[in-house]
Design an enzyme around this catalytic site. Structure first.
Site, short mmCIF file in Angstrom:
data_model
loop_
_atom_site.label_atom_id
_atom_site.label_comp_id
_atom_site.label_asym_id
_atom_site.label_seq_id
_atom_site.Cartn_x
_atom_site.Cartn_y
_atom_site.Cartn_z
N ARG A 1 0.82 -1.22 0.00
CA ARG A 1 0.00 0.00 0.00
C ARG A 1 0.86 1.27 0.00
O ARG A 1 0.45 2.31 -0.47
CB ARG A 1 -0.93 0.00 1.21
N TYR B 1 -14.83 21.11 -10.33
CA TYR B 1 -15.19 19.74 -10.73
C TYR B 1 -16.30 19.20 -9.81
O TYR B 1 -16.17 19.28 -8.58
CB TYR B 1 -13.92 18.89 -10.63
N ASP C 1 -6.28 22.44 -8.32
CA ASP C 1 -6.50 21.32 -9.23
C ASP C 1 -6.02 21.78 -10.60
O ASP C 1 -6.67 22.60 -11.25
CB ASP C 1 -8.00 20.95 -9.25
N LYS D 1 -6.16 11.86 -16.97
CA LYS D 1 -6.32 12.66 -18.19
C LYS D 1 -5.03 12.59 -19.02
O LYS D 1 -4.72 11.55 -19.54
CB LYS D 1 -6.74 14.07 -17.81
C1 LIG Z 1 -11.37 14.04 -13.95
C2 LIG Z 1 -11.10 15.14 -13.02
C3 LIG Z 1 -10.90 14.91 -11.65
C4 LIG Z 1 -11.05 13.54 -11.05
O1 LIG Z 1 -10.15 12.65 -11.55
P1 LIG Z 1 -10.44 11.05 -11.56
O2 LIG Z 1 -9.11 10.52 -11.92
O3 LIG Z 1 -11.49 10.82 -12.59
O4 LIG Z 1 -10.89 10.67 -10.20
C5 LIG Z 1 -10.58 15.98 -10.85
N1 LIG Z 1 -10.49 17.21 -11.35
C6 LIG Z 1 -10.68 17.49 -12.65
C7 LIG Z 1 -10.56 18.88 -13.13
C8 LIG Z 1 -11.00 16.47 -13.53
O5 LIG Z 1 -11.22 16.73 -14.81
#
Ligand SMILES: *Cc1c(COP(=O)(O)O)cnc(C)c1O
Length: 395
Positions: free
Chosen positions: A60, A113, A185, A210
């Site tokens: 972990r 988000y 973020d 992404k």
């Molecule tokens: C997709 C996304 C997230 C979350 O990511 P996951 O890997 O899908 O949990 C957080 N912030 C933004 C801006 C996103 O586009």
């Protein structure tokens, strides 16, 4: 094969995690699937819990591959440390739950988000943390919303549905003057095009699902920070259990190899499609910060060194449901689905729902979000043009 001094990002991506001397000449880091990690001696068993990933005491906490990936993320972001997690939502949760306690106040950007918003409205609230949403374009005006118990200001610039660019340096200055920290973020900016720590962000979060992955085949999140925040983040990470799988760690490293070249193409393709959309009579506004004249363009130019393939456009009118379906149901290259940052193009009609409670978006037409993939932009434009024609005929 690891460069000793500082190198450009492209070189870092081409050399990360290569250790052929440790793996009989094999150039790539192997996949580590691990729960149990054995200790050769009692002394090492007794000392095991000091480290994090390097031969950590349990799967972990990570493997040599996790450690190599975390080192690379930290270097890319200009941070001292990084932690990789099961997904981006886990990364957001780790950052917020490591920095907020009962009785604290959080300033959250209004276009954030969706799942981050629900984390605040339901889960953080249950633990006595109060959230106030603020207009994404507030800039230095954030000062007026900072309370004595405000511990965190959360930014997401640009927002991933409506693409307002925030004046992050002005917000960070106001936050730090009152003893609050800034969590960002930065998924849209990517580790290529955005330098969070130079702009005043204290903890940087990405959904590596992404562009870092880039292939729509895995989920991962990253949290990067300077020394001051690492111990608390790490303590929380080790017990809350949102660790990534060994296979995801491998796929993230594979994705990173081509991050720079992929992003260049996403940017070029997106700019071409955005310019075409801007010229169309059906379109009221193109919300792509990199496009001259688009909302937030000046701030984008000041703070970013490039742009990814995700943006939105607003239709002049709100098409009837059948007209919208006529356009979207028969697109050949744009898939209708969530997420972004993969090789493929996507389109999603946006319903703002509970978003934007502090201020409203200045548009009344339908908002469509698109991700421009690695197809040829001429083909993408032709697909959208046929879609507009179908929409007109069905109206
Ligand atoms: C997709 C996304 C997230 C979350 O990511 P996951 O890997 O899908 O949990 C957080 N912030 C933004 C801006 C996103 O586009």
């Amino acid at each position: 094969m690891q460069p000793k001094g500082p190198v450009k990002t492209e070189t870092l991506l081409a050399t990360l995690a290569t250790a052929p001397d440790k793996h009989r000449g094999v150039v790539n880091m192997p996949v580590y699937r691990a729960s149990t990690i054995l200790f050769p001696t009692l002394a090492e068993f007794e000392n095991a819990d000091r480290g994090h990933c390097t031969y950590g005491s349990y799967g972990r906490y990570g493997t040599p591959a996790t450690e190599a990936l975390e080192d690379t993320i930290a270097k890319l972001e200009g941070a001292d440390h990084a932690i990789v997690l099961a997904c981006g939502a886990a990364a957001v949760t780790l950052a917020l739950t490591s920095t907020l306690s009962a009785g604290d106040h959080l300033l959250m950007v209004d276009n954030v988000y969706g799942p981050t918003r629900r984390l605040c409205d339901y889960e953080l609230k249950r633990f006595g943390i109060e959230t106030t949403y603020y207009d994404p374009t507030i800039g230095a005006g954030i000062s007026e919303l900072i309370q004595d118990n405000t511990k965190v200001i959360f930014v997401e610039s640009p927002g991933s549905l409506t693409f307002e660019v925030q004046d992050v340096p002005a917000i960070a200055k106001a936050a730090h003057a009152r003893g609050a920290i800034v969590i960002g973020d930065n998924t849209w900016g990517t580790p290529m095009y955005y330098r969070p720590f130079d702009l005043g962000i204290d903890i940087s979060v990405h959904s590596a699902t992404k562009y870092i992955s880039g292939h729509s085949d895995m989920l991962m999140g990253t949290v990067a920070c300077k020394e001051a925040h690492y111990a608390t983040l790490l303590r929380n990470f080790r017990v809350t259990g949102a660790c990534p799988s060994g296979d995801s760690v491998f796929l993230a490293m594979r994705g990173l190899r081509t991050l720079a070249v992929r992003l260049k193409q996403h940017y070029e393709n997106a700019m071409k499609v955005a310019n075409w959309l801007k010229s169309r009579p059906e379109v009221e506004a193109v919300l792509y910060p990199a496009l001259p004249g688009a909302p937030g363009h000046d701030l984008w130019k000041r703070d970013f060194s490039g742009a990814c393939g995700l943006f939105a456009f607003v239709l002049k009118e709100n098409p009837a449901h059948e007209a919208m379906a006529a356009m979207l149901d028969h697109l050949e290259l744009f898939g209708m689905g969530y997420s972004w940052g993969g090789y493929e193009s996507l389109i999603t009609p946006i319903t703002l729902g509970k978003m934007r409670t502090a201020t409203k978006l200045p548009y009344s037409g339908k908002l469509l979000r698109i991700h421009i993939g690695l197809e040829h932009p001429d083909d993408l434009i032709a697909d959208l043009e046929r879609g507009f024609d179908r929409m007109k005929k069905a109206a």
